[in-house]
Design an enzyme around this catalytic site. Structure first.
Site, PDB file in Angstrom:
ATOM      1  N   TYR A  48      -5.891  25.384  -1.540  1.00  0.00           N
ATOM      2  CA  TYR A  48      -5.862  23.922  -1.654  1.00  0.00           C
ATOM      3  C   TYR A  48      -6.587  23.527  -2.934  1.00  0.00           C
ATOM      4  O   TYR A  48      -7.801  23.566  -3.012  1.00  0.00           O
ATOM      5  CB  TYR A  48      -6.512  23.250  -0.450  1.00  0.00           C
ATOM      6  CG  TYR A  48      -5.859  23.561   0.884  1.00  0.00           C
ATOM      7  CD1 TYR A  48      -4.564  24.071   0.951  1.00  0.00           C
ATOM      8  CD2 TYR A  48      -6.535  23.347   2.078  1.00  0.00           C
ATOM      9  CE1 TYR A  48      -3.969  24.363   2.170  1.00  0.00           C
ATOM     10  CE2 TYR A  48      -5.947  23.628   3.307  1.00  0.00           C
ATOM     11  CZ  TYR A  48      -4.667  24.133   3.354  1.00  0.00           C
ATOM     12  OH  TYR A  48      -4.088  24.415   4.563  1.00  0.00           O
TER      13      TYR A  48
ATOM     14  N   HIS B   7      -3.873  33.233   5.777  1.00  0.00           N
ATOM     15  CA  HIS B   7      -3.060  32.028   5.641  1.00  0.00           C
ATOM     16  C   HIS B   7      -1.565  32.315   5.816  1.00  0.00           C
ATOM     17  O   HIS B   7      -0.844  31.552   6.456  1.00  0.00           O
ATOM     18  CB  HIS B   7      -3.320  31.420   4.260  1.00  0.00           C
ATOM     19  CG  HIS B   7      -3.002  29.968   4.165  1.00  0.00           C
ATOM     20  ND1 HIS B   7      -3.572  29.134   3.232  1.00  0.00           N
ATOM     21  CD2 HIS B   7      -2.170  29.184   4.882  1.00  0.00           C
ATOM     22  CE1 HIS B   7      -3.099  27.908   3.381  1.00  0.00           C
ATOM     23  NE2 HIS B   7      -2.234  27.913   4.372  1.00  0.00           N
TER      24      HIS B   7
ATOM     25  N   SER C 184      -0.194  19.864  11.009  1.00  0.00           N
ATOM     26  CA  SER C 184       0.862  18.852  10.864  1.00  0.00           C
ATOM     27  C   SER C 184       1.316  18.299  12.220  1.00  0.00           C
ATOM     28  O   SER C 184       2.520  18.213  12.484  1.00  0.00           O
ATOM     29  CB  SER C 184       2.069  19.417  10.100  1.00  0.00           C
ATOM     30  OG  SER C 184       1.702  19.757   8.788  1.00  0.00           O
TER      31      SER C 184
ATOM     32  N   GLY D 256       6.852   6.521   9.650  1.00  0.00           N
ATOM     33  CA  GLY D 256       8.302   6.602   9.708  1.00  0.00           C
ATOM     34  C   GLY D 256       8.951   6.845   8.361  1.00  0.00           C
ATOM     35  O   GLY D 256       8.297   7.237   7.395  1.00  0.00           O
TER      36      GLY D 256
END
Length: 342
Positions: free
Chosen positions: A61, A128, A207, A217
């Site tokens: 990251y 990962h 997520s 949305g």
């Protein structure tokens, strides 16, 4: 606000964490430009005050900058209030992504993460992505040594297949498996979730809001910056977005009846999967963080769960541009092949 988020046992090896964590990736990379350090440190401190203790990062990251950010945020006595999870195994060199799981790399990556975070020991250290060239026994064997050396407390895997999880767990107990799991990503329920439960491994759902889709949305997609990785996700492409918008509207209508937001409803659905599941929604805004914490108080009946699932069953498109490097492609060679090499 302290103590608002209850605690849970993650896995069966002794790790305890808040029942909802905070994914930190979007603060530094992949979801558009990096956010100001000062704002993110304020958010991290707010999360700790709210009772969130599990913070999820990775060396990729940034790369590296998110770990440095967390290290800064945890100075001044904050370290003992949190459980830090970071990851190794994904690298970018010359614009190409490579996955590494060889022992020398594992050890070097761990030490580099410790240095950036400014800590002596990582609470939960994940592979990962799985290096399909290196037997999982070899990678986990080195992680086991890092546990014995006091550099990490618990071992995790991310995006690993059921068979990979079993082989890894036979070398050293795996505490947690991190997998994408949400109303619209449920294929892990077939093999991975039952395997984790059989072996006493905790489940960390990343997520859980469908990469933010259940927050706002389809309009979210038009607001993404050109640097946002989500623009490449098939579910957000025009040919799928129209159908997925229908799923969102149905979830949103259910949320209105329930007196909560669509994001809270989607997150509550993940919480209702069981006491061994810890979702780690990411955000860069205190307002969204507070909303996510509110999901903990949303109670769903079996009928409401089923209705939600029928809405999300409409979803079209893969969760990644390429499904390579996910658990569907994480088998590693037998240990005997490595012994032959070395």
């Amino acid at each position: 606000m302290a103590g608002k988020v209850p605690r849970m046992k993650l896995g069966s090896q002794g790790l305890e964490v808040s029942s909802q964590g905070l994914g930190c990736m979007g603060m530094s990379s992949f979801y558009g430009p990096p956010k100001p350090d000062s704002d993110m440190i304020t958010l991290i401190h707010h999360a700790i005050a709210s009772g969130v203790t599990l913070f999820d990062t990775s060396d990729i990251y940034g790369p590296f900058t998110n770990e440095i950010l967390l290290g800064k945020a945890l100075q001044g006595g904050m370290r003992d209030k949190v459980e830090l999870a970071t990851k190794f195994g994904l690298t970018f060199a010359d614009g190409k992504r490579e996955i590494k799981g060889d022992p020398a790399y594992v050890r070097a990556a761990c030490q580099a993460s410790l240095n950036r975070l400014g800590i002596d020991c990582i609470d939960l250290y994940y592979q990962h992505r799985i290096d399909t060239r290196v037997p999982i026994e070899v990678t986990v064997g080195e992680l086991k040594k890092l546990v014995e050396d006091g550099k990490i407390k618990y071992i995790g895997l991310s995006e690993a297949s059921a068979s990979t999880i079993r082989r890894a767990h036979a070398v050293h107990p795996i505490t947690a498996v991190q997998i994408e799991w949400s109303l619209w990503t449920r294929d892990c329920e077939e093999d991975i979730i039952p395997t984790c439960r059989e072996l006493g491994i905790g489940i960390v759902a990343y997520s859980p809001l469908g990469r933010g889709f259940f927050g706002s949305g389809p309009k979210m997609v038009s607001e993404l910056s050109d640097q946002d990785f989500r623009k490449m996700i098939p579910r957000f492409k025009p040919e799928n977005l129209e159908k997925n918008a229908v799923a969102f509207e149905r979830v949103n209508a259910l949320a209105a009846k329930k007196g909560c937001t669509a994001a809270q409803l989607a997150l509550a659905w993940v919480h209702h999967q069981g006491p061994d599941v810890c979702p780690i929604p990411g955000t860069t805004k205190i307002k969204n963080f507070n909303q996510n914490i509110g999901a903990l108080s949303v109670k769903l009946s079996p009928e409401e769960m089923a209705e939600l699932e029928s809405c999300a069953g409409l979803v079209q498109g893969n969760r990644y541009p390429s499904m390579a490097n996910t658990w569907k492609d994480s088998e590693t060679p037998p240990l005997s092949s490595w012994k032959a090499q070395v």
